[in-house]
Design an enzyme around this catalytic site. Sequence first.
Site, mmCIF file in Angstrom:
data_model
loop_
_atom_site.group_PDB
_atom_site.id
_atom_site.type_symbol
_atom_site.label_atom_id
_atom_site.label_comp_id
_atom_site.label_asym_id
_atom_site.label_seq_id
_atom_site.Cartn_x
_atom_site.Cartn_y
_atom_site.Cartn_z
ATOM 1 N NE ARG A 21 5.588 32.218 127.815
ATOM 2 C CZ ARG A 21 6.848 31.844 128.061
ATOM 3 N NH1 ARG A 21 7.176 30.581 128.019
ATOM 4 N NH2 ARG A 21 7.758 32.740 128.359
ATOM 5 C CB SER A 134 21.066 37.492 142.310
ATOM 6 O OG SER A 134 20.281 36.716 141.454
ATOM 7 C CB SER A 186 17.618 25.139 132.184
ATOM 8 O OG SER A 186 16.882 26.315 131.968
ATOM 9 C CG HIS A 214 17.988 22.327 134.820
ATOM 10 N ND1 HIS A 214 17.038 21.767 134.011
ATOM 11 C CD2 HIS A 214 17.490 23.534 135.197
ATOM 12 C CE1 HIS A 214 16.020 22.599 133.866
ATOM 13 N NE2 HIS A 214 16.264 23.686 134.576
ATOM 14 C CB THR A 242 13.024 20.263 141.023
ATOM 15 O OG1 THR A 242 11.637 20.003 140.805
ATOM 16 C CG2 THR A 242 13.805 19.654 139.870
ATOM 17 C CE LYS A 245 12.505 21.817 135.875
ATOM 18 N NZ LYS A 245 13.063 23.155 136.067
ATOM 19 C CB THR A 274 0.979 26.052 150.768
ATOM 20 O OG1 THR A 274 0.370 25.509 149.614
ATOM 21 C CG2 THR A 274 2.381 25.499 150.908
ATOM 22 C CB THR A 275 -2.434 21.704 151.232
ATOM 23 O OG1 THR A 275 -3.544 22.442 151.745
ATOM 24 C CG2 THR A 275 -2.683 20.220 151.417
ATOM 25 C CB THR A 360 12.555 31.849 127.189
ATOM 26 O OG1 THR A 360 11.136 31.908 127.364
ATOM 27 C CG2 THR A 360 13.115 30.770 128.076
HETATM 28 C C1 LIG Z 1 12.316 24.371 136.686
HETATM 29 C C2 LIG Z 1 13.235 25.200 137.545
HETATM 30 C C3 LIG Z 1 12.899 25.523 138.871
HETATM 31 C C4 LIG Z 1 11.551 25.221 139.425
HETATM 32 O O1 LIG Z 1 11.403 23.873 139.733
HETATM 33 P P1 LIG Z 1 9.928 23.228 139.675
HETATM 34 O O2 LIG Z 1 10.029 22.035 140.527
HETATM 35 O O3 LIG Z 1 9.642 22.970 138.242
HETATM 36 O O4 LIG Z 1 8.993 24.260 140.234
HETATM 37 C C5 LIG Z 1 13.835 26.150 139.662
HETATM 38 N N1 LIG Z 1 15.046 26.495 139.177
HETATM 39 C C6 LIG Z 1 15.394 26.238 137.898
HETATM 40 C C7 LIG Z 1 16.746 26.641 137.427
HETATM 41 C C8 LIG Z 1 14.492 25.608 137.048
HETATM 42 O O5 LIG Z 1 14.824 25.390 135.768
#
Ligand SMILES: *Cc1c(COP(=O)(O)O)cnc(C)c1O
Length: 405
Positions: A21, A134, A186, A214, A242, A245, A274-275, A360
Amino acid sequence: MKYQDYFRSRLDTLRDEGNYREFAELERHRGAYPRAKCHSGEGDVTIWCSNDYLGMGQHPDVLAAMHEALDRTGAGAGGTRNISGTTHDHVLLEAELADLHGKEAALLFTSGYVSNWAALGTLASEIPDCVVLSDALNHASMIEGIRHSRAQKVIWKHNDLEDLEAKLAALPLEQPKLIAFESVYSMDGDVAPIEAICDLADRYGAMTYLDEVHAVGLYGPRGGGLAEQLGLMDRLTVIEGTLGKAFGVVGGYIAASAELCDFVRSFASGFIFTTALPPAVAAGAAASVRHLKASCEERTVHQARVAEVRAQLDAIGLPHIENPSHIIPVMVGDPVKCKFISDTLLRDHGIYIQPINYPTVPKGTERLRITPSPVHTAQDVAKLVTALEALWTQCQLARQPIAAQ
Ligand SMILES: *Cc1c(COP(=O)(O)O)cnc(C)c1O
């Protein structure tokens, strides 16, 4: 052991396989995004592969909220959530997220990856005898969380309801079950049959865990994701998302019942030890969520831009996967050509699109994953399509029959 030699030889193997990469070092121009300075080349580039789908990473409301919180509270949270790291901004953001998904509660994590890893890992390991069903194409963070739990795992064929039902039916009815899947996948941009999966979950007494990473911010009247658009949010046990994104900041979360969130808060190592996120990050994310709840403008222009890029690709016969989402995978089908096109776009055309190669995606399905956004102009689209057309000819890649207009 000669450690450095070992590291080098493993990296050489990656290079030989074409799987090494390389990063493009970018510096995004705030206010001019999708423009960025490319430090690995010369001059400015236009980014066409970002997951900052709506350009919220430069939205004035988001930046103002972050500046305000930074000046008000300082740089970091100062500790874990348990030890002085729970700030007012974290609590406000969790309330905003619970409301977004119509759930009683939400729980913040440092990223979407961590939220999947910690929440799935905790639910699957702490519920006695829990089995996780899953989807075969689930994200690495879900896979790692399930693996870490050491719970029984059953993988069902991607988006295949028959296979899921057969696997549910083969398990004892009283055994606790968790169905884990995504709304928008994605790489292909395809979507899950959420309602039918919820129906199966009800029939077989399973919980549902939906990764809407997404889709949050992008779908539904308030940006609650695909489940909101389809009126299904109340059917899901857990919605995960998230803030990094479409919301343009960073962080991850789950939204669920008060009991479930409290359970994960109390047992998840990846939450406890974790902080906490910086308060300014929480404030920026909350501003982004709030804005996209009230404004449909970004979503409308986003969809229009996606349709425009698709139509122009169709007009010149460039093959791309048809899907109902905003992700446009342009299929190259050859790893060397895929990387060549990406390199040439960057070097000669000032266009940045990361090549997506094995592992990927499966071999033979190498692609350019294009993510149009409301901040791309009609001129940007024209430039992109012209450059792709020239490279398609240069690489002697096949075209689709052009549909009658
Ligand atoms: C990017 C992604 C995550 C992780 O989210 P981040 O906030 O980037 O750590 C989880 N699930 C899917 C499907 C993703 O594409």
